[in-house]
Design an enzyme around this catalytic site. Structure first.
Site, short mmCIF file in Angstrom:
data_model
loop_
_atom_site.label_atom_id
_atom_site.label_comp_id
_atom_site.label_asym_id
_atom_site.label_seq_id
_atom_site.Cartn_x
_atom_site.Cartn_y
_atom_site.Cartn_z
N SER A 262 0.90 -1.35 -0.08
CA SER A 262 -0.18 -0.16 0.12
C SER A 262 0.84 1.14 -0.11
O SER A 262 1.55 1.46 -0.84
CB SER A 262 -0.98 -0.15 1.43
OG SER A 262 -2.12 0.94 0.93
N ASP A 478 -8.73 -4.43 -5.66
CA ASP A 478 -8.54 -3.34 -5.06
C ASP A 478 -8.91 -2.01 -5.99
O ASP A 478 -8.42 -1.91 -6.88
CB ASP A 478 -7.16 -3.34 -4.54
CG ASP A 478 -6.66 -1.99 -3.63
OD1 ASP A 478 -7.66 -1.72 -2.67
OD2 ASP A 478 -5.55 -1.62 -3.68
N CYS A 481 -5.31 1.32 -4.71
CA CYS A 481 -4.00 1.03 -5.32
C CYS A 481 -4.26 0.07 -6.41
O CYS A 481 -3.73 -1.21 -6.20
CB CYS A 481 -2.90 0.74 -4.28
SG CYS A 481 -2.63 1.87 -2.92
N HIS A 538 -7.24 -5.59 -1.42
CA HIS A 538 -6.18 -4.80 -0.93
C HIS A 538 -4.93 -5.60 -0.02
O HIS A 538 -3.90 -5.47 -0.47
CB HIS A 538 -6.57 -3.72 -0.09
CG HIS A 538 -5.61 -2.68 0.13
ND1 HIS A 538 -5.07 -1.79 -0.90
CD2 HIS A 538 -4.91 -2.13 1.30
CE1 HIS A 538 -4.21 -0.80 -0.49
NE2 HIS A 538 -3.94 -1.22 1.05
#
Length: 717
Positions: A262, A478, A481, A538
């Protein structure tokens, strides 16, 4: 369950004056007696200013596949004014949790795992993702741990680090206070302030000071702290130093693997660049070679990385409207409006460039101490967030998983309760109560506009030139990102590394995970790779445990990412289609689970109101409508789980954290008899459960032609 409060009484033990001497001198706060039980305190052989306080947690604290695997938990402490060039007038006590590899620990690779945020604890990575164990409910008011099949200790020694200072279990000094669960902020120890909150929304405990000046507020400063921390750890635990042979003879520089996630897409490249800068100073005689260690990366793995704001932002509206799950979180009109805003004269792109120009001319060392630069970069960060991420947030879908509506219950937050039990705190010797994220740290990074400052792309291109394996790994569910922006980052890196021009023409190959399953697609040339992981949000290992482990191991061993075979990295190129086109049906949105220690992310407004009003029942940290809604876990759970001081009677590895919505989940299909080793394929399985050509349209956005740019946000981990 209330937090365990550390009492504020005077204590003049000689042992405590040695243990955590830094913050006791400063704050005069004593520690309960369990913090001195079985604690070892030493000065780092590499740097006498660095002090380590650590212990071996009792068996069962984090159950491993083999009970012989050693673990160490503790703090590495830096005194004030240790960091170069900055006004560091605070103590740094960085928490770490180290676990030996399941086999051949003396010769196994060493991996550092850090989460992002900025301000998120790496206990997320340990307990929700890649660690050797996961926390399970075993009875009302009791938790235990079970071993994971696909924990990354399966192929590496691994250390999880809470950074920067004040994150997770890390701290500067001890302060008693109350945690406001509604805002995730720490209140003062004043009884009046806590009394203003509804009783069930405040938990008493001991925390760090939360002083905004007591931690790094830019990634560059955080890198300095990490270098000193690693000097302390590697100097004190030479048996896990990859640069040392079994007989203790130095054979070369330290070759370690840094994996991050992340916001770690910003941390990782900067940390690596700082390590190399320090190496240069050692070679030039500006740092003493007999008092420091050379630290070199063997590989840099970035999972779901928010890497470069100028590259990735334009893909927020594209992903929101045209993802591989057929979900239209934004209309085509809203997508086009966001794209126009990005390119406007006062838009995200121009503001980021203004930030970088200001950094270059006025704050080239990224110390975050030039108010004008901070303001320009902060404005850029907030503008990108408002224009490109804000419209998606209004859709009500999770930023971490486009297939789910807010609030999403996955992965479960059971570990938050476990880490705040007295038994666990005693077992690992921690000085503060645990919080998953620190909003004070996050806000400090926002105030310097750290996310918009950039330069990570050129740093990764430089790492490639040194032979470091650079691997970008992205789950395709996700948003925050997302993989489309990650793919753009991979092309941007190749563009700055002339030797990697063939990366553009390398095709997408299947990532073969086992005899029946393809877990993703990878483009690879030499030591640069980009992997798209199917059906993962994520926190990739939480969704696809076996795939994440297999990809991780192929990275750190330098194998080809598709099949896991030995290759010549100077010439290898993956072979396949130009684009990755696999599509999948979105699972139904899961019913929310309201965790009292994770209210803002896990609870609906109705559930929040129930907590405030005192309605419902809180059992093992979860809000229930009626007490009978809580169902005891299966009796086998309590039989198999370990507890601090008590081993699991029969260690059974588990993959139960894998995404419950994915019927094709990889780990659940091929649980091994012996949870060691990694799969090596000879070909793509046929027919496979998932394959690149199975279905779908072309979702590649012609990245070789368009100019790729990105805006910013603060990421979960």
């Amino acid at each position: 369950m209330s937090l365990f409060r550390l009492q504020l009484t005077c204590f003049y033990s000689v042992i405590l004056n040695i243990f955590f001497h830094a913050y006791f001198v400063l704050a005069q706060y004593p520690s309960p007696s369990f913090l001195t039980t079985n604690i070892t305190t030493i000065r780092s052989p590499a740097d006498k200013d660095v002090v380590l306080h650590f212990k071996s947690p009792p068996i069962g604290t984090c159950t491993t596949v083999f009970p012989t695997q050693k673990q160490y938990t503790g703090y590495i402490s830096l005194p004030p004014h240790k960091l170069d060039q900055i006004q560091q007038n605070y103590y740094v006590n960085t928490f770490f949790w180290f676990i030996e590899a399941r086999t051949n620990a003396s010769t196994a690779p060493l991996t550092i795992f850090i989460n992002g945020g900025p301000g998120s604890s790496s206990m997320v990575g340990l307990f929700q993702e890649a660690g050797p164990c996961e926390v399970v409910e075993v009875a009302q008011g009791r938790f235990g741990t079970q071993a994971r099949d696909w924990g990354w200790d399966r192929s590496s020694n691994i250390i999880f680090i809470d950074q920067p200072n004040l994150v997770g279990f890390s701290f500067d000094k001890l302060v008693n206070g109350s945690l406001d669960l509604l805002s995730s902020t720490v209140l003062s120890s004043s009884p009046d302030e806590a009394a203003e909150q509804p009783a069930r929304t405040v938990l008493d405990g001991t925390f760090s000071s939360n002083d905004p000046k007591a931690f790094a507020n830019t990634s560059e400063i955080a890198a300095q702290t990490m270098w000193h921390m690693l000097q302390g750890f590697l100097g004190s635990f030479p048996q896990y130093n990859p640069a040392l042979t079994l007989n203790g003879t130095v054979s070369g520089p330290v070759g370690i693997n840094l994996f991050t996630e992340s916001y770690g897409g910003k941390f990782g490249p900067l940390f690596a660049a700082h390590f190399e800068s320090q190496n240069t100073l050692r070679r030039n005689g500006q740092l003493p070679q007999n008092g420091t260690l050379e630290i070199r990366l063997a590989s840099l793995g970035i999972m779901q990385g928010c890497v470069d704001d100028l590259v990735q932002a334009r893909y927020y509206p594209i992903f929101a409207n045209k993802n591989t799950y057929g979900i239209k979180a934004l209309s085509l009109e809203d997508q086009q409006n966001a794209a126009s805003s990005f390119l406007s004269a006062t838009g995200c792109q121009q503001q980021i460039q203004a930030c970088r120009d200001a950094v270059s001319s006025m704050d080239p060392d990224n110390e975050g101490d030039v108010p004008l630069v901070n303001q320009i970069c902060k404005d850029a960060q907030l503008a990108c967030h408002e224009s490109l991420i804000g419209p998606y947030i209004k859709s009500g879908r999770s930023i971490y998983d486009v297939t789910q509506k807010n609030p999403s219950p996955f992965p479960p937050s059971t570990y938050l309760e476990y880490l705040n039990t007295p038994d666990l705190q005693s077992a690992i010797g921690v000085a503060v109560n645990y919080t998953e994220s620190n909003s004070v740290v996050s806000e400090a990074f926002t105030q310097t506009g750290d996310s918009a400052r950039g330069d990570q792309i050129s740093q990764m291109a430089y790492l490639l030139s040194l032979g470091v394996r650079v691997a970008l790994v992205y789950g395709d569910r996700d948003f925050i990102c997302n993989w489309m922006g990650g793919e753009a980052v991979s092309f941007s890196i190749a563009a700055q590394s002339p030797a990697h021009a063939p990366f553009y023409s390398a095709g997408y190959a299947d990532i073969v995970i086992n005899d029946t399953y393809v877990g993703g697609a990878v483009r690879q040339y030499g030591n640069l790779s980009f992997s798209r992981i199917f059906d993962a949000g994520h926190l990739i290992p939480a969704y696809q445990a076996e795939t994440a482990f297999t990809v991780f191991t192929r990275i750190i061993t330098g194998k080809d990412m598709s099949l896991g075979n030995s290759i010549d990295l100077s010439t290898y190129a993956s072979n396949g289609t130009a684009n990755t086109t696999y599509t999948s049906k979105a699972p139904d949105s899961a019913k929310p689970t309201c965790w009292i220690r994770n209210i803002n992310r896990s609870c609906t407004e109705e559930q929040k109101n129930k907590i405030v009003d005192g309605d419902g029942f809180i059992i093992n940290g979860v809000l229930y409508e009626k007490s009978e809604d809580w169902k005891p876990p299966a009796s086998s759970i309590s039989v198999e789980a370990g507890y601090p001081g008590t081993a699991a009677p029969a260690v059974t590895a588990t993959s139960s954290s894998s995404d419950p919505d994915d019927d094709d989940d990889d780990a659940s299909d091929t649980e091994p008899d012996v949870p060691t080793g990694v799969f090596v394929a000879t070909s793509t399985p046929s027919p496979s459960k998932k394959s690149q050509s199975a279905k779908g349209a072309d979702f590649n956005v012609n990245l070789l032609i368009v100019v790729c740019l990105m805006g910013l946000t603060i990421c979960r981990s």
